[in-house]
Design an enzyme around this catalytic site. Structure first.
Site, mmCIF file in Angstrom:
data_model
loop_
_atom_site.group_PDB
_atom_site.id
_atom_site.type_symbol
_atom_site.label_atom_id
_atom_site.label_comp_id
_atom_site.label_asym_id
_atom_site.label_seq_id
_atom_site.Cartn_x
_atom_site.Cartn_y
_atom_site.Cartn_z
ATOM 1 N N PRO A 299 0.793 -1.219 0.000
ATOM 2 C CA PRO A 299 0.000 0.000 0.000
ATOM 3 C C PRO A 299 0.833 1.281 0.000
ATOM 4 O O PRO A 299 1.857 1.376 0.668
ATOM 5 C CB PRO A 299 -0.837 -0.096 1.270
ATOM 6 C CG PRO A 299 -0.198 -1.136 2.103
ATOM 7 C CD PRO A 299 0.538 -2.040 1.185
ATOM 8 N N ASN A 300 0.343 2.216 -0.776
ATOM 9 C CA ASN A 300 0.852 3.581 -0.898
ATOM 10 C C ASN A 300 2.176 3.691 -1.642
ATOM 11 O O ASN A 300 2.646 4.797 -1.891
ATOM 12 C CB ASN A 300 0.948 4.262 0.469
ATOM 13 C CG ASN A 300 -0.401 4.353 1.128
ATOM 14 O OD1 ASN A 300 -1.369 4.808 0.515
ATOM 15 N ND2 ASN A 300 -0.502 3.895 2.363
ATOM 16 N N ARG B 163 4.519 11.047 -2.310
ATOM 17 C CA ARG B 163 4.205 10.775 -0.904
ATOM 18 C C ARG B 163 5.441 11.021 -0.041
ATOM 19 O O ARG B 163 6.469 10.379 -0.213
ATOM 20 C CB ARG B 163 3.772 9.319 -0.744
ATOM 21 C CG ARG B 163 3.590 8.903 0.684
ATOM 22 C CD ARG B 163 3.380 7.405 0.807
ATOM 23 N NE ARG B 163 3.282 7.044 2.210
ATOM 24 C CZ ARG B 163 3.681 5.899 2.700
ATOM 25 N NH1 ARG B 163 4.197 4.979 1.907
ATOM 26 N NH2 ARG B 163 3.564 5.652 3.981
ATOM 27 N N TYR C 28 10.661 9.185 1.409
ATOM 28 C CA TYR C 28 10.639 8.187 0.335
ATOM 29 C C TYR C 28 11.291 8.645 -0.966
ATOM 30 O O TYR C 28 11.344 7.875 -1.916
ATOM 31 C CB TYR C 28 9.198 7.747 0.067
ATOM 32 C CG TYR C 28 8.555 7.121 1.280
ATOM 33 C CD1 TYR C 28 8.915 5.844 1.693
ATOM 34 C CD2 TYR C 28 7.602 7.801 2.014
ATOM 35 C CE1 TYR C 28 8.351 5.261 2.812
ATOM 36 C CE2 TYR C 28 7.025 7.222 3.140
ATOM 37 C CZ TYR C 28 7.399 5.955 3.532
ATOM 38 O OH TYR C 28 6.839 5.385 4.646
ATOM 39 N N ASN D 113 8.088 -5.343 -0.397
ATOM 40 C CA ASN D 113 7.899 -4.172 0.447
ATOM 41 C C ASN D 113 6.409 -4.132 0.746
ATOM 42 O O ASN D 113 5.613 -3.654 -0.060
ATOM 43 C CB ASN D 113 8.365 -2.895 -0.241
ATOM 44 C CG ASN D 113 8.288 -1.689 0.674
ATOM 45 O OD1 ASN D 113 7.556 -1.695 1.656
ATOM 46 N ND2 ASN D 113 9.034 -0.648 0.337
ATOM 47 N N ALA E 53 2.750 -0.661 5.081
ATOM 48 C CA ALA E 53 2.191 -0.707 6.433
ATOM 49 C C ALA E 53 1.726 -2.102 6.837
ATOM 50 O O ALA E 53 1.667 -2.406 8.032
ATOM 51 C CB ALA E 53 1.044 0.289 6.551
ATOM 52 N N GLU F 203 12.375 -9.114 2.707
ATOM 53 C CA GLU F 203 11.590 -7.942 3.119
ATOM 54 C C GLU F 203 12.442 -6.695 2.907
ATOM 55 O O GLU F 203 13.595 -6.655 3.341
ATOM 56 C CB GLU F 203 11.225 -8.082 4.597
ATOM 57 C CG GLU F 203 10.530 -6.888 5.199
ATOM 58 C CD GLU F 203 10.310 -7.033 6.701
ATOM 59 O OE1 GLU F 203 10.024 -6.003 7.333
ATOM 60 O OE2 GLU F 203 10.436 -8.151 7.251
ATOM 61 N N HIS G 290 12.509 -2.228 2.864
ATOM 62 C CA HIS G 290 11.910 -0.932 3.189
ATOM 63 C C HIS G 290 12.836 0.151 2.677
ATOM 64 O O HIS G 290 14.061 0.033 2.781
ATOM 65 C CB HIS G 290 11.708 -0.783 4.700
ATOM 66 C CG HIS G 290 10.810 -1.816 5.266
ATOM 67 N ND1 HIS G 290 9.451 -1.779 5.100
ATOM 68 C CD2 HIS G 290 11.090 -2.959 5.938
ATOM 69 C CE1 HIS G 290 8.925 -2.846 5.669
ATOM 70 N NE2 HIS G 290 9.896 -3.583 6.177
ATOM 71 N N ILE G 291 12.259 1.188 2.134
ATOM 72 C CA ILE G 291 13.020 2.303 1.591
ATOM 73 C C ILE G 291 13.672 3.090 2.729
ATOM 74 O O ILE G 291 14.852 3.429 2.671
ATOM 75 C CB ILE G 291 12.101 3.196 0.726
ATOM 76 C CG1 ILE G 291 11.612 2.389 -0.493
ATOM 77 C CG2 ILE G 291 12.811 4.481 0.311
ATOM 78 C CD1 ILE G 291 10.476 3.039 -1.254
ATOM 79 N N SER G 292 12.894 3.357 3.766
ATOM 80 C CA SER G 292 13.412 4.100 4.916
ATOM 81 C C SER G 292 13.941 3.124 5.966
ATOM 82 O O SER G 292 13.649 1.922 5.924
ATOM 83 C CB SER G 292 12.306 4.970 5.525
ATOM 84 O OG SER G 292 11.305 4.148 6.116
ATOM 85 N N ARG H 154 12.136 5.393 12.846
ATOM 86 C CA ARG H 154 10.847 6.060 12.686
ATOM 87 C C ARG H 154 9.947 5.786 13.886
ATOM 88 O O ARG H 154 10.425 5.435 14.953
ATOM 89 C CB ARG H 154 10.222 5.619 11.364
ATOM 90 C CG ARG H 154 11.131 6.052 10.180
ATOM 91 C CD ARG H 154 10.542 5.819 8.858
ATOM 92 N NE ARG H 154 9.299 6.550 8.713
ATOM 93 C CZ ARG H 154 8.370 6.250 7.805
ATOM 94 N NH1 ARG H 154 8.572 5.244 6.963
ATOM 95 N NH2 ARG H 154 7.263 6.947 7.721
#
Length: 143
Positions: free
Chosen positions: A9-10, A17, A22, A71, A74, A95, A97-99, A104
């Site tokens: 999602p997103n 975004r 990102y 990825n 959420a 798995e 993740h960009i960040s 976070r």
């Protein structure tokens, strides 16, 4: 060799975004550069905002692909169903993740899917996907 990239999602909103987190680029130009760089690998791509569609795609490719780069967005932090889908297939799942999710919000620091994945790469921007492809290539070379 076929590697499937699956975005949750997103991630269809990359480039617009929260660019401070990102980045300013959409995924499509980056995907094209991956396909050019890895011309000997068929790189499939799928994105959905729907948990069920992500599960369906994992099941569709997860018995034939050399690996899956996932990825889950959420859903990483909430989805037992994705965890179970990853465990059900034979293709290794990385798995990504960009960040750096560990820098976070607290809720992003726990992954429901990590225990089912072969590895986790986060915090290297879009390059996290390239690193995951390299990891899958390395796994295939050791088989």
């Amino acid at each position: 060799m076929h590697i499937e990239i699956i975005n949750g999602p997103n991630l269809n909103l990359l480039g617009v975004r929260e660019p401070a987190i990102y980045g300013h680029s959409s995924f499509e130009p980056f995907l094209a550069s991956l396909r050019e760089r890895y011309g000997d690998i068929e790189i499939g791509y799928y994105q959905s905002n729907s948990e069920g569609a992500l599960i369906d795609r994992i099941q569709e490719v997860g018995f034939t692909a050399a690996g899956i780069v996932l990825n889950a967005g959420a859903y990483t932090h909430t989805s037992v169903a994705l965890h179970d889908a990853i465990r059900a297939v034979t293709s290794p799942v990385i798995e990504v993740h960009i960040s750096n999710v560990h820098q976070r919000e607290e809720f992003r620091r726990h992954s429901m899917i990590s225990p089912a994945c072969a590895g986790v790469i986060c915090g290297f921007g879009l390059d996290s996907y390239r690193l995951a492809i390299e990891a899958i290539k390395g796994m295939q070379e050791h088989d």
